[in-house]
Design a protein around this motif. Structure first.
Motif, PDB file in Angstrom:
ATOM      1  N   GLY A  67      -4.595 -31.386  13.844  1.00  0.00           N
ATOM      2  CA  GLY A  67      -5.903 -30.755  13.710  1.00  0.00           C
ATOM      3  C   GLY A  67      -5.927 -29.464  14.506  1.00  0.00           C
ATOM      4  N   LYS A  68      -6.899 -29.347  15.404  1.00  0.00           N
ATOM      5  CA  LYS A  68      -7.012 -28.149  16.236  1.00  0.00           C
ATOM      6  C   LYS A  68      -6.152 -28.227  17.491  1.00  0.00           C
ATOM      7  N   GLU A  69      -5.667 -29.414  17.796  1.00  0.00           N
ATOM      8  CA  GLU A  69      -4.917 -29.619  19.031  1.00  0.00           C
ATOM      9  C   GLU A  69      -3.422 -29.427  18.815  1.00  0.00           C
ATOM     10  N   LYS A  70      -2.763 -29.016  19.895  1.00  0.00           N
ATOM     11  CA  LYS A  70      -1.303 -28.976  19.918  1.00  0.00           C
ATOM     12  C   LYS A  70      -0.838 -30.087  20.849  1.00  0.00           C
ATOM     13  N   LEU A  71      -0.058 -30.994  20.299  1.00  0.00           N
ATOM     14  CA  LEU A  71       0.484 -32.086  21.094  1.00  0.00           C
ATOM     15  C   LEU A  71       1.886 -31.737  21.565  1.00  0.00           C
ATOM     16  N   VAL A  72       2.153 -32.038  22.814  1.00  0.00           N
ATOM     17  CA  VAL A  72       3.451 -31.747  23.428  1.00  0.00           C
ATOM     18  C   VAL A  72       4.180 -33.064  23.624  1.00  0.00           C
ATOM     19  N   ARG A  73       5.465 -33.073  23.239  1.00  0.00           N
ATOM     20  CA  ARG A  73       6.280 -34.274  23.450  1.00  0.00           C
ATOM     21  C   ARG A  73       7.666 -33.877  23.926  1.00  0.00           C
ATOM     22  N   VAL A  74       8.325 -34.805  24.568  1.00  0.00           N
ATOM     23  CA  VAL A  74       9.653 -34.565  25.121  1.00  0.00           C
ATOM     24  C   VAL A  74      10.690 -34.522  23.996  1.00  0.00           C
ATOM     25  N   THR A  75      11.735 -33.745  24.233  1.00  0.00           N
ATOM     26  CA  THR A  75      12.875 -33.668  23.327  1.00  0.00           C
ATOM     27  C   THR A  75      14.091 -34.184  24.098  1.00  0.00           C
ATOM     28  N   PRO A  76      14.505 -35.413  23.843  1.00  0.00           N
ATOM     29  CA  PRO A  76      15.566 -36.010  24.662  1.00  0.00           C
ATOM     30  C   PRO A  76      16.929 -35.332  24.542  1.00  0.00           C
ATOM     31  N   GLU A  77      17.197 -34.630  23.460  1.00  0.00           N
ATOM     32  CA  GLU A  77      18.519 -34.025  23.281  1.00  0.00           C
ATOM     33  C   GLU A  77      18.871 -33.040  24.388  1.00  0.00           C
ATOM     34  N   ALA A  78      17.917 -32.213  24.789  1.00  0.00           N
ATOM     35  CA  ALA A  78      18.191 -31.236  25.846  1.00  0.00           C
ATOM     36  C   ALA A  78      18.447 -31.929  27.177  1.00  0.00           C
ATOM     37  N   ILE A  79      17.759 -33.010  27.423  1.00  0.00           N
ATOM     38  CA  ILE A  79      17.970 -33.767  28.651  1.00  0.00           C
ATOM     39  C   ILE A  79      19.360 -34.388  28.632  1.00  0.00           C
TER      40      ILE A  79
END
Length: 107
Positions: A67-79
């Motif tokens: 919707g109007k929000e941007k959700l942030v999530r972790v990307t395990p590959e870089a870790i």
């Protein structure tokens, strides 16, 4: 090789900041909006968005629209890339400590 070093530079540069490490820790548990991420800090949404941008550029997080929000999530590959790099040092130092232990035991 240089491209790999650039990726590591971005990852470790992003992790050099305590606020970004905290953000990464929080989004590793669950997706959060920029507003949710900003709540514990006495700073602006724009500042938190910049921190998220640094993490995103390093490949540590991704953003998606809901919707109007941007959700942030972790990307395990870089870790995993960073962990693999650090594990090389762990092996080297483990071998050195094993050698030292043997030398001390001989005396």
């Amino acid at each position: 090789m240089v491209e790999s070093n650039l990726a590591l530079d971005l990852i470790f540069g992003a992790l050099a900041d305590a606020t970004r490490r905290d953000i990464l820790k929080r989004v590793s548990r669950e997706e959060q909006t920029i507003s949710e991420l900003a709540q514990p800090y006495a700073t602006s949404l724009a500042a938190i968005a910049k921190h998220v941008s640094v993490l995103e550029k390093a490949g540590l997080v991704t953003k998606r629209r809901n919707g109007k929000e941007k959700l942030v999530r972790v990307t395990p590959e870089a870790i995993e890339v960073a962990a693999a790099h650090l594990s090389e040092y762990e092996k080297v130092w483990g071998d050195r400590f094993d050698t030292l232990e043997k030398l001390l035991a001989e005396k």
